[in-house]
Design a protein around this motif. Structure first.
Motif, PDB file in Angstrom:
ATOM      1  N   MET A 113       0.795  -1.175   0.030  1.00  0.00           N
ATOM      2  CA  MET A 113      -0.092   0.086  -0.192  1.00  0.00           C
ATOM      3  C   MET A 113       0.888   1.051   0.030  1.00  0.00           C
ATOM      4  O   MET A 113       0.538   2.242  -0.574  1.00  0.00           O
ATOM      5  N   ALA A 114       2.007   1.299   0.631  1.00  0.00           N
ATOM      6  CA  ALA A 114       3.055   2.420   0.715  1.00  0.00           C
ATOM      7  C   ALA A 114       3.617   2.615  -0.659  1.00  0.00           C
ATOM      8  O   ALA A 114       3.587   3.723  -0.868  1.00  0.00           O
ATOM      9  N   ILE A 115       3.930   1.467  -1.345  1.00  0.00           N
ATOM     10  CA  ILE A 115       4.759   1.707  -2.564  1.00  0.00           C
ATOM     11  C   ILE A 115       3.465   2.159  -3.626  1.00  0.00           C
ATOM     12  O   ILE A 115       3.645   3.376  -4.543  1.00  0.00           O
ATOM     13  N   ILE A 116       2.257   1.638  -3.702  1.00  0.00           N
ATOM     14  CA  ILE A 116       1.127   2.150  -4.696  1.00  0.00           C
ATOM     15  C   ILE A 116       0.746   3.752  -4.194  1.00  0.00           C
ATOM     16  O   ILE A 116       0.620   4.253  -5.180  1.00  0.00           O
ATOM     17  N   GLY A 117       0.819   3.979  -2.871  1.00  0.00           N
ATOM     18  CA  GLY A 117       0.373   5.186  -2.523  1.00  0.00           C
ATOM     19  C   GLY A 117       1.569   6.259  -3.020  1.00  0.00           C
ATOM     20  O   GLY A 117       1.198   7.403  -3.486  1.00  0.00           O
ATOM     21  N   ALA A 118       2.627   5.812  -2.876  1.00  0.00           N
ATOM     22  CA  ALA A 118       3.710   6.518  -3.355  1.00  0.00           C
ATOM     23  C   ALA A 118       3.915   6.744  -4.986  1.00  0.00           C
ATOM     24  O   ALA A 118       4.088   8.088  -5.438  1.00  0.00           O
ATOM     25  N   VAL A 119       3.736   5.841  -5.734  1.00  0.00           N
ATOM     26  CA  VAL A 119       3.429   5.979  -7.097  1.00  0.00           C
ATOM     27  C   VAL A 119       2.381   6.862  -7.509  1.00  0.00           C
ATOM     28  O   VAL A 119       2.619   7.580  -8.412  1.00  0.00           O
ATOM     29  N   PHE A 120       1.235   6.573  -6.882  1.00  0.00           N
ATOM     30  CA  PHE A 120       0.160   7.427  -7.327  1.00  0.00           C
ATOM     31  C   PHE A 120       0.214   8.798  -6.976  1.00  0.00           C
ATOM     32  O   PHE A 120      -0.115   9.662  -7.670  1.00  0.00           O
ATOM     33  N   GLY A 121       0.830   9.221  -5.592  1.00  0.00           N
ATOM     34  CA  GLY A 121       1.192  10.578  -5.346  1.00  0.00           C
ATOM     35  C   GLY A 121       2.164  11.185  -6.194  1.00  0.00           C
ATOM     36  O   GLY A 121       1.946  12.198  -6.507  1.00  0.00           O
ATOM     37  N   LEU A 122       3.075  10.383  -6.717  1.00  0.00           N
ATOM     38  CA  LEU A 122       4.305  11.208  -7.414  1.00  0.00           C
ATOM     39  C   LEU A 122       3.861  11.292  -8.996  1.00  0.00           C
ATOM     40  O   LEU A 122       3.770  12.269  -9.644  1.00  0.00           O
ATOM     41  N   GLY A 123       2.801  10.382  -9.386  1.00  0.00           N
ATOM     42  CA  GLY A 123       2.050  10.437 -10.661  1.00  0.00           C
ATOM     43  C   GLY A 123       1.008  11.947 -10.481  1.00  0.00           C
ATOM     44  O   GLY A 123       0.951  12.525 -11.546  1.00  0.00           O
ATOM     45  N   LEU A 124       0.456  12.182  -9.375  1.00  0.00           N
ATOM     46  CA  LEU A 124      -0.248  13.283  -9.284  1.00  0.00           C
ATOM     47  C   LEU A 124       0.460  14.603  -9.497  1.00  0.00           C
ATOM     48  O   LEU A 124       0.260  15.487  -9.962  1.00  0.00           O
ATOM     49  N   LEU A 125       1.637  14.503  -8.664  1.00  0.00           N
ATOM     50  CA  LEU A 125       2.560  15.454  -8.751  1.00  0.00           C
ATOM     51  C   LEU A 125       3.083  15.874 -10.105  1.00  0.00           C
ATOM     52  O   LEU A 125       3.262  17.163 -10.622  1.00  0.00           O
ATOM     53  N   ALA A 126       3.229  14.782 -11.138  1.00  0.00           N
ATOM     54  CA  ALA A 126       4.072  14.895 -12.089  1.00  0.00           C
ATOM     55  C   ALA A 126       2.816  15.649 -13.234  1.00  0.00           C
ATOM     56  O   ALA A 126       3.218  16.514 -14.046  1.00  0.00           O
ATOM     57  N   ARG A 127       1.566  15.215 -13.014  1.00  0.00           N
ATOM     58  CA  ARG A 127       0.609  15.797 -13.795  1.00  0.00           C
ATOM     59  C   ARG A 127       0.232  17.261 -13.509  1.00  0.00           C
ATOM     60  O   ARG A 127       0.080  17.825 -14.098  1.00  0.00           O
ATOM     61  N   PHE A 128       0.332  17.611 -12.190  1.00  0.00           N
ATOM     62  CA  PHE A 128       0.128  19.040 -11.770  1.00  0.00           C
ATOM     63  C   PHE A 128       1.287  19.822 -12.243  1.00  0.00           C
ATOM     64  O   PHE A 128       1.029  20.956 -12.737  1.00  0.00           O
ATOM     65  N   LEU A 129       2.465  19.397 -12.143  1.00  0.00           N
ATOM     66  CA  LEU A 129       3.733  19.973 -12.587  1.00  0.00           C
ATOM     67  C   LEU A 129       3.569  20.401 -14.086  1.00  0.00           C
ATOM     68  O   LEU A 129       3.856  21.507 -14.809  1.00  0.00           O
ATOM     69  N   ALA A 130       3.231  19.069 -14.934  1.00  0.00           N
ATOM     70  CA  ALA A 130       2.992  19.260 -16.410  1.00  0.00           C
ATOM     71  C   ALA A 130       2.056  20.400 -16.608  1.00  0.00           C
ATOM     72  O   ALA A 130       2.163  21.178 -17.682  1.00  0.00           O
ATOM     73  N   ALA A 131       0.778  20.352 -15.727  1.00  0.00           N
ATOM     74  CA  ALA A 131      -0.241  21.328 -16.182  1.00  0.00           C
ATOM     75  C   ALA A 131       0.398  22.900 -16.019  1.00  0.00           C
ATOM     76  O   ALA A 131       0.036  23.681 -16.780  1.00  0.00           O
ATOM     77  N   LEU A 132       1.278  23.100 -14.906  1.00  0.00           N
ATOM     78  CA  LEU A 132       1.707  24.173 -14.814  1.00  0.00           C
ATOM     79  C   LEU A 132       2.699  24.714 -15.774  1.00  0.00           C
ATOM     80  O   LEU A 132       2.539  26.004 -16.145  1.00  0.00           O
ATOM     81  N   VAL A 133       3.398  24.006 -16.425  1.00  0.00           N
ATOM     82  CA  VAL A 133       4.473  24.191 -17.434  1.00  0.00           C
ATOM     83  C   VAL A 133       3.769  24.470 -18.747  1.00  0.00           C
ATOM     84  O   VAL A 133       4.109  25.269 -19.551  1.00  0.00           O
ATOM     85  N   LEU A 134       2.656  23.540 -19.023  1.00  0.00           N
ATOM     86  CA  LEU A 134       2.014  23.575 -20.297  1.00  0.00           C
ATOM     87  C   LEU A 134       0.835  24.676 -20.135  1.00  0.00           C
ATOM     88  O   LEU A 134       0.406  24.835 -21.426  1.00  0.00           O
ATOM     89  N   ALA A 135       0.580  25.208 -19.141  1.00  0.00           N
ATOM     90  CA  ALA A 135      -0.466  26.218 -19.017  1.00  0.00           C
ATOM     91  C   ALA A 135      -0.137  27.723 -19.753  1.00  0.00           C
ATOM     92  O   ALA A 135       0.826  27.872 -19.732  1.00  0.00           O
TER      93      ALA A 135
END
Length: 58
Positions: free
Chosen positions: A36-58
């Motif tokens: 669960m910790a590994i899945i949570g970390a992957v999910f959290g980092l995925g959300l962070l990557a999408r957020f940062l991509a949205a900031l850069v591409l906006a």
């Protein structure tokens, strides 16, 4: 496997490893918490990557 130590050295090693300092009671290892910790970390980092991509591409 035979020990490569002299018998008196092997005896000292065994006494050291059998001392109360090395007899710590531990909780059983829980695989599901690790999974669960590994899945949570992957999910959290995925959300962070999408957020940062949205900031850069906006």
């Amino acid at each position: 496997m035979a020990s490569r130590l002299y018998p008196e050295d092997q005896k000292r090693v065994e006494e050291y490893l059998n001392s109360p300092l090395h007899k710590v009671e531990r909780k059983p290892f829980k695989v599901w918490w690790l999974l669960m910790a590994i899945i949570g970390a992957v999910f959290g980092l995925g959300l962070l990557a999408r957020f940062l991509a949205a900031l850069v591409l906006a």
